[in-house]
Design a protein around this motif. Structure first.
Motif, PDB file in Angstrom:
ATOM      1  N   LYS A 114       0.827  -1.204   0.000  1.00 39.46           N
ATOM      2  CA  LYS A 114       0.000   0.000   0.000  1.00 39.46           C
ATOM      3  C   LYS A 114       0.865   1.259   0.000  1.00 39.46           C
ATOM      4  O   LYS A 114       1.989   1.246   0.533  1.00 39.46           O
TER       5      LYS A 114
ATOM      6  N   LEU B 162      -4.084   1.941   6.915  1.00 37.66           N
ATOM      7  CA  LEU B 162      -5.045   2.178   7.986  1.00 37.66           C
ATOM      8  C   LEU B 162      -4.447   1.843   9.340  1.00 37.66           C
ATOM      9  O   LEU B 162      -3.490   1.058   9.437  1.00 37.66           O
ATOM     10  N   SER B 163      -5.017   2.424  10.381  1.00 36.74           N
ATOM     11  CA  SER B 163      -4.519   2.143  11.736  1.00 36.74           C
ATOM     12  C   SER B 163      -4.744   0.689  12.123  1.00 36.74           C
ATOM     13  O   SER B 163      -4.033   0.143  12.966  1.00 36.74           O
ATOM     14  N   SER B 164      -5.744   0.054  11.510  1.00 35.20           N
ATOM     15  CA  SER B 164      -6.046  -1.348  11.813  1.00 35.20           C
ATOM     16  C   SER B 164      -5.161  -2.320  11.046  1.00 35.20           C
ATOM     17  O   SER B 164      -5.164  -3.523  11.317  1.00 35.20           O
ATOM     18  N   ASP B 165      -4.394  -1.819  10.075  1.00 30.32           N
ATOM     19  CA  ASP B 165      -3.520  -2.683   9.278  1.00 30.32           C
ATOM     20  C   ASP B 165      -2.313  -3.134  10.108  1.00 30.32           C
ATOM     21  O   ASP B 165      -1.807  -2.385  10.951  1.00 30.32           O
TER      22      ASP B 165
END
Length: 332
Positions: free
Chosen positions: A153, A159-162
């Motif tokens: 990416k 994303l913070s959740s990645d």
């Protein structure tokens, strides 16, 4: 009646003999092997670990890796004891309607045995790096990369959740991008982390057949009689590299480390014993207190303190023993 000329009798006798031997040699032992119970210390696989097992089979990891510690001394590096049928109790469930439980034993030892991979290498960060590109952590590795288990990416789109993977820049396919682990990668790593050889209840009655070869000693072990370099390569080099250079963003260097070179080795010994959480800059290091003896930890520390340009005084077994007792008191 001439037995040798009665074709029906000959065929019938041969068939009954074949049937009897098949039952005796194949069927009964197979049934007996199914009648096993898990060891008391064993835990069932979680849903995530079970999914990781499915991916492990899907990617055919057992083509290169075994999960069987043989009762010969050279296999001591892979487990604390030879494998038992009970070790595979929770992995013998059918994968689906058409597929029986997977054969995890393997026969090729192209890569290291994974029986105790969860204890030997418990860090999630290391496994993710190793799957994305094995050469990032083991320069001489011939294992193939698994880039399809990851997503590349743009850094601003992460994303913070990645779950980000700290891949060194020279291994990044595109500058300004970040490697993110997929759900498949995380499941596979969870399964690998679950691979821990359970302790036997009571006194151990299964020992390794000793080798006729003598183990060489190393100068950096002092009078400990242990090869500190070999112990380091078996337990530490996968993260900190064979030359002590570490890996930027993942594992700190030991060459030139102030902690390693310190005149007081207490902090170094404590870190080896109980691990260290360096997530502000690096990953989480496991502790080796339950895996290595005081003599082995002293030998490893001495190798680190006298290698790669480091030059510090030797560590004694007594110092390791005292720090181990101190750590025990802290955790009580």
């Amino acid at each position: 009646m001439n037995f040798h000329k009665d074709h029906k009798l000959l065929v019938g006798t041969s068939f009954l003999g074949f049937l009897f031997l098949s039952i005796l040699i194949a069927v009964l032992p197979a049934i007996q092997l199914q009648q096993v119970e898990p060891l008391p210390a064993m835990q069932p696989l979680s849903a995530l670990e079970r999914e990781g097992l499915r991916i492990y089979v899907e990617e055919n990891c057992m083509a290169c890796h075994t999960q069987q510690v043989r009762n010969i001394e050279m296999d001591k590096a892979w487990g604390s004891r030879p494998s038992l049928a009970s070790d595979y109790y929770f992995s013998k469930v059918r994968m689906d309607v058409w597929r029986q439980s997977p054969s995890l034993l393997g026969s090729e030892r192209t890569g290291p045995d994974l029986t105790n991979a969860g204890l030997r290498q418990p860090g999630k960060e290391w496994h993710l790096l190793h799957l994305f590109n094995p050469r990032t952590v083991v320069k001489e590795s011939i294992m193939p990369s698994y880039p399809w288990l990851f997503e590349i990416k743009k850094t601003e789109a992460v994303l913070s959740s990645d779950t980000k993977v700290a891949v060194p820049e020279k291994y990044l396919p595109n500058p300004g991008h970040t490697v993110v682990a997929s759900e498949k990668a995380l499941a596979l790593v969870a399964y690998l982390q679950s691979l821990k050889q359970a302790e036997l209840p009571g006194p151990a009655d299964r020992e390794f057949i000793p080798s006729s070869r003598k183990t060489k000693t190393s100068e950096d072990s002092g009078d400990l009689g242990l090869d500190g370099q070999t112990l380091y390569m078996q337990n530490c080099a996968a993260c900190h590299q064979s030359d002590g250079s570490g890996l930027t963003g993942a594992f700190p260097p030991l060459a030139g480390s102030a902690i390693v070179k310190n005149d007081d080795p207490s902090l170094l010994i404590q870190i080896i014993l109980e691990g260290f959480d360096a997530r502000t800059e690096y990953g989480v290091m496991q502790g080796f207190g339950d895996i290595l003896s005081d003599e082995e930890i002293a030998a490893i520390a001495n190798h680190e303190r006298k290698s790669w340009g480091n030059n510090a005084k030797p560590v004694s077994i007594e110092e390791v023993r005292n720090i181990r007792e101190y750590v025990k008191q802290l955790n009580q």
